[in-house]
Design a protein around this motif. Sequence first.
Motif, PDB file in Angstrom:
ATOM      1  N   TYR A  23       0.836  -1.313   0.362  1.00  8.48           N
ATOM      2  CA  TYR A  23       0.012   0.044   0.012  1.00  8.48           C
ATOM      3  C   TYR A  23       0.989   1.344  -0.039  1.00  8.48           C
ATOM      4  O   TYR A  23       0.471   2.452   0.431  1.00  8.48           O
ATOM      5  CB  TYR A  23      -0.977  -0.042   1.118  1.00  8.48           C
ATOM      6  N   GLU A  24       2.136   1.107  -0.494  1.00  8.76           N
ATOM      7  CA  GLU A  24       2.886   2.374  -0.450  1.00  8.76           C
ATOM      8  C   GLU A  24       2.284   3.436  -1.385  1.00  8.76           C
ATOM      9  O   GLU A  24       2.277   4.639  -1.277  1.00  8.76           O
ATOM     10  CB  GLU A  24       4.408   2.285  -0.803  1.00  8.76           C
ATOM     11  N   GLU A  25       2.057   2.965  -2.718  1.00 11.36           N
ATOM     12  CA  GLU A  25       1.720   3.788  -3.840  1.00 11.36           C
ATOM     13  C   GLU A  25       0.208   3.573  -3.962  1.00 11.36           C
ATOM     14  O   GLU A  25      -0.550   2.503  -3.716  1.00 11.36           O
ATOM     15  CB  GLU A  25       2.292   3.254  -5.130  1.00 11.36           C
ATOM     16  N   GLU A  26      -0.553   4.635  -4.008  1.00 13.53           N
ATOM     17  CA  GLU A  26      -2.108   4.506  -4.024  1.00 13.53           C
ATOM     18  C   GLU A  26      -2.693   5.116  -5.397  1.00 13.53           C
ATOM     19  O   GLU A  26      -2.225   6.406  -5.719  1.00 13.53           O
ATOM     20  CB  GLU A  26      -2.766   5.168  -2.741  1.00 13.53           C
ATOM     21  N   HIS A  27      -3.367   4.448  -6.202  1.00 11.28           N
ATOM     22  CA  HIS A  27      -4.003   5.063  -7.387  1.00 11.28           C
ATOM     23  C   HIS A  27      -5.423   5.099  -7.443  1.00 11.28           C
ATOM     24  O   HIS A  27      -6.163   5.420  -8.187  1.00 11.28           O
ATOM     25  CB  HIS A  27      -3.340   4.375  -8.645  1.00 11.28           C
ATOM     26  N   GLU A  28      -5.881   4.629  -6.206  1.00 11.47           N
ATOM     27  CA  GLU A  28      -7.539   4.733  -6.116  1.00 11.47           C
ATOM     28  C   GLU A  28      -7.989   5.920  -6.458  1.00 11.47           C
ATOM     29  O   GLU A  28      -7.723   6.888  -5.713  1.00 11.47           O
ATOM     30  CB  GLU A  28      -8.036   4.048  -4.879  1.00 11.47           C
ATOM     31  N   LYS A  29      -9.238   5.953  -7.046  1.00 16.98           N
ATOM     32  CA  LYS A  29      -9.977   7.199  -7.281  1.00 16.98           C
ATOM     33  C   LYS A  29     -10.922   7.569  -6.374  1.00 16.98           C
ATOM     34  O   LYS A  29     -11.030   8.703  -6.175  1.00 16.98           O
ATOM     35  CB  LYS A  29     -10.609   7.231  -8.648  1.00 16.98           C
ATOM     36  N   PHE A  30     -11.532   6.644  -5.490  1.00 13.72           N
ATOM     37  CA  PHE A  30     -12.434   7.244  -4.641  1.00 13.72           C
ATOM     38  C   PHE A  30     -12.063   6.725  -3.182  1.00 13.72           C
ATOM     39  O   PHE A  30     -11.829   5.348  -2.922  1.00 13.72           O
ATOM     40  CB  PHE A  30     -13.854   6.413  -4.876  1.00 13.72           C
ATOM     41  N   LYS A  31     -11.388   7.505  -2.490  1.00 13.37           N
ATOM     42  CA  LYS A  31     -11.048   7.298  -1.021  1.00 13.37           C
ATOM     43  C   LYS A  31     -11.968   7.517  -0.031  1.00 13.37           C
ATOM     44  O   LYS A  31     -12.335   8.816  -0.067  1.00 13.37           O
ATOM     45  CB  LYS A  31      -9.517   7.697  -0.747  1.00 13.37           C
ATOM     46  N   ILE A  32     -12.015   6.773   0.851  1.00 13.56           N
ATOM     47  CA  ILE A  32     -13.205   7.010   2.036  1.00 13.56           C
ATOM     48  C   ILE A  32     -12.550   6.990   3.536  1.00 13.56           C
ATOM     49  O   ILE A  32     -11.571   6.337   3.408  1.00 13.56           O
ATOM     50  CB  ILE A  32     -14.508   6.244   2.027  1.00 13.56           C
ATOM     51  N   ASP A  33     -12.919   8.073   4.276  1.00 12.87           N
ATOM     52  CA  ASP A  33     -12.479   7.707   5.621  1.00 12.87           C
ATOM     53  C   ASP A  33     -12.831   6.542   6.236  1.00 12.87           C
ATOM     54  O   ASP A  33     -14.214   6.010   6.096  1.00 12.87           O
ATOM     55  CB  ASP A  33     -13.277   9.106   6.370  1.00 12.87           C
TER      56      ASP A  33
ATOM     57  N   GLN B  12      -8.669   0.164  -9.116  1.00 13.14           N
ATOM     58  CA  GLN B  12      -8.587   1.605  -8.847  1.00 13.14           C
ATOM     59  C   GLN B  12      -9.856   2.375  -8.928  1.00 13.14           C
ATOM     60  O   GLN B  12     -10.007   3.382  -8.066  1.00 13.14           O
ATOM     61  CB  GLN B  12      -7.683   2.274 -10.111  1.00 13.14           C
ATOM     62  N   PRO B  15     -14.165   1.900  -4.469  1.00 15.08           N
ATOM     63  CA  PRO B  15     -14.016   2.839  -3.442  1.00 15.08           C
ATOM     64  C   PRO B  15     -12.987   2.190  -2.339  1.00 15.08           C
ATOM     65  O   PRO B  15     -12.980   0.715  -2.286  1.00 15.08           O
ATOM     66  CB  PRO B  15     -15.159   2.890  -2.712  1.00 15.08           C
ATOM     67  N   ALA B  16     -12.081   2.933  -1.686  1.00 10.94           N
ATOM     68  CA  ALA B  16     -10.811   2.325  -0.816  1.00 10.94           C
ATOM     69  C   ALA B  16     -10.795   3.030   0.285  1.00 10.94           C
ATOM     70  O   ALA B  16     -11.432   4.313   0.359  1.00 10.94           O
ATOM     71  CB  ALA B  16      -9.621   2.312  -1.792  1.00 10.94           C
ATOM     72  N   VAL B  17     -10.233   2.640   1.390  1.00  7.15           N
ATOM     73  CA  VAL B  17     -10.127   3.366   2.419  1.00  7.15           C
ATOM     74  C   VAL B  17      -8.852   4.137   2.411  1.00  7.15           C
ATOM     75  O   VAL B  17      -7.889   3.619   1.708  1.00  7.15           O
ATOM     76  CB  VAL B  17      -9.904   2.047   3.709  1.00  7.15           C
ATOM     77  N   LYS B  18      -8.934   5.305   2.835  1.00  2.00           N
ATOM     78  CA  LYS B  18      -7.600   6.149   2.539  1.00  2.00           C
ATOM     79  C   LYS B  18      -6.660   5.781   3.661  1.00  2.00           C
ATOM     80  O   LYS B  18      -6.965   5.304   4.708  1.00  2.00           O
ATOM     81  CB  LYS B  18      -7.873   7.595   2.518  1.00  2.00           C
ATOM     82  N   LYS B  19      -5.351   6.080   3.394  1.00  2.00           N
ATOM     83  CA  LYS B  19      -4.178   5.578   4.351  1.00  2.00           C
ATOM     84  C   LYS B  19      -4.379   6.763   5.456  1.00  2.00           C
ATOM     85  O   LYS B  19      -4.540   7.842   5.050  1.00  2.00           O
ATOM     86  CB  LYS B  19      -2.949   5.564   3.765  1.00  2.00           C
ATOM     87  N   GLU B 104       8.078   0.021  -7.662  1.00  3.48           N
ATOM     88  CA  GLU B 104       6.671   0.408  -6.994  1.00  3.48           C
ATOM     89  C   GLU B 104       5.342   0.179  -7.915  1.00  3.48           C
ATOM     90  O   GLU B 104       4.420   0.116  -7.318  1.00  3.48           O
ATOM     91  CB  GLU B 104       7.018   1.881  -6.750  1.00  3.48           C
ATOM     92  N   ALA B 108       2.054  -1.610  -6.926  1.00  3.27           N
ATOM     93  CA  ALA B 108       0.693  -1.064  -6.732  1.00  3.27           C
ATOM     94  C   ALA B 108      -0.365  -1.869  -7.718  1.00  3.27           C
ATOM     95  O   ALA B 108      -1.425  -2.386  -7.334  1.00  3.27           O
ATOM     96  CB  ALA B 108       0.923   0.160  -7.075  1.00  3.27           C
ATOM     97  N   GLU B 112      -3.689  -3.819  -6.509  1.00 12.00           N
ATOM     98  CA  GLU B 112      -4.982  -3.348  -7.202  1.00 12.00           C
ATOM     99  C   GLU B 112      -5.636  -4.535  -8.224  1.00 12.00           C
ATOM    100  O   GLU B 112      -6.887  -4.427  -7.740  1.00 12.00           O
ATOM    101  CB  GLU B 112      -4.926  -2.139  -8.217  1.00 12.00           C
TER     102      GLU B 112
END
Lengths: 57, 463
Positions: A23-33, B12, B15-19, B104, B108, B112
């Motif tokens: 999870y070092e690099e993130e390309h996800e478009k929709f990030k949620i809390d 990608q 929806p994903a949880v943010k870090k 890297e 990723a 994904e």
Amino acid sequence: MPATKKKKENVPVMSMAGLIRYYEEEHEKFKIDPIYVIIGSIVLVSIVVLITKIIPP
Amino acid sequence: MSFTDALSKLGQVLPAVKKPEQKPSLNQKLLWSIVGVIVYLVMSSVPLYGIQSSALSNFLLEQVIFASTAGTLAQLGIGPIITAGLIMQILVGSKLINLNLSTEDDKAKFTEAQKGLAFLFILLESFLFGFALTRSTGFSNLTIPLAVAGQLVVATYFILLLDELIQKGWGLGSGVSLFILAGTMKIIFWYMFGIVNVQSQNLPVGFFPSLVTTLIDHGDILTLIVNTTKPFQPDLVGLVTTIGLIFLIIYLTSINVQIPITSQKLRGIRRTVPLNFLYVSSIPVIFVSVLGADIELFSSLTSYVSPSASTILNDIQTAFIFPPPTTTIPHSVYAVVLDPVGALIYAAVFIVLGVLFGIVWVEVSGLDPATQAQNLVDAGIEIPGMRSNPKMIEAVLAKYIYPLAFFSSIIVSVIAVVATMLGVYGTGVGILLAVSIAMQYYSLLAYERSIEMYPLLKRLIGE
């Protein structure tokens, strides 16, 4: 220090159940809390329980 | 666009949880982890809308390895996540998918693509389940089956997000591990203290309530020592083996093989690097069980779609489950006496696949001699009498690593097989997983605590 830095980059983020994920690099478009994940799960559980009570299948 | 690229693109857009922007404190991590597990346990106790009782039952192996509970929102559990992960790891390890996990971008893409594939499995399994439900219960319209499939898609995606939440640094370790641990503990607790009466055998399901009932009623105490008749009756042999197995795994995990080294940074001081005797940990057992549980799952689901495909899967499935699911023989020593050939086939398939998966894991996870040799050279560590050449160090490490991987795969597979045959509570696989996960969490907690107590350590280890 360069050796230490390189070593850290090589360490995979490893799940303890045998899954390797990075999870070092993130390309996800929709990030949620994360709080919304918890709220969403509770809402889902509540809806299912309520519908089961109100409209029994 | 390749298949991996398409899966990665899908991963990608989901929806994903943010870090976390800042590393949470240990207490915050504990809180997120506990909340995540509680939410998961709640989901695994809420029945799906549209199902009166459990329309499709889960086998014990599925319950353990997928942390699933039949007929609830956690019907699929972590099955899609773990199946997608296993497939991607094997494809990359066998070079069928060409990804270089030292870059890297490919790391990723790999993560994904796993998520994209997990989502496809969520859709496939949910709709197959809905379809199977239509066939098994004879619903005339599709409303209820579609409602069930919809609930499963949403609930399982939330489970995926809960795992991501813990794994991305908000919690400790990984969600998948915590859910397996919680699920196995639930089964063990149920086997020990379950007070619900099983009508067919007129005794509570738990060992201790059964013991009390049998003593009060002056019943057959011998059945409680070694169960030979009742399909849902944990016995004393199982309890003793469970306790013995826990100590055996803790002991085996503490054994190390020492490799002598010198460090240029520490002025040539001679030390040893420990290689864990259980080099591949419980990974081979996890992989064999995931394969077995998936065959079980698809065998039961396809029985409503394609009986011929289901027959083939059923035949394969018998090699992964002992005693066979079609019999009512209890999961105990008695089953081995009754069906020694079946027990032998089960053991042989499990051990051979365990060794194969163990070797694949060494290659795919960076535990192979080449990667380890490069890590040692990067850290300025040498093997006495050898030049600081990765190829030479690799040759020395290979003499230790491959035999360790081979024997540790055999040992964990044999433990899982024998424990299952002795009627261990929560299956041999479950105990092996639960103990190794609990021990890893113990080390992780100790590490996190020391990092918090001594902030200087953070800089020393480059965090």
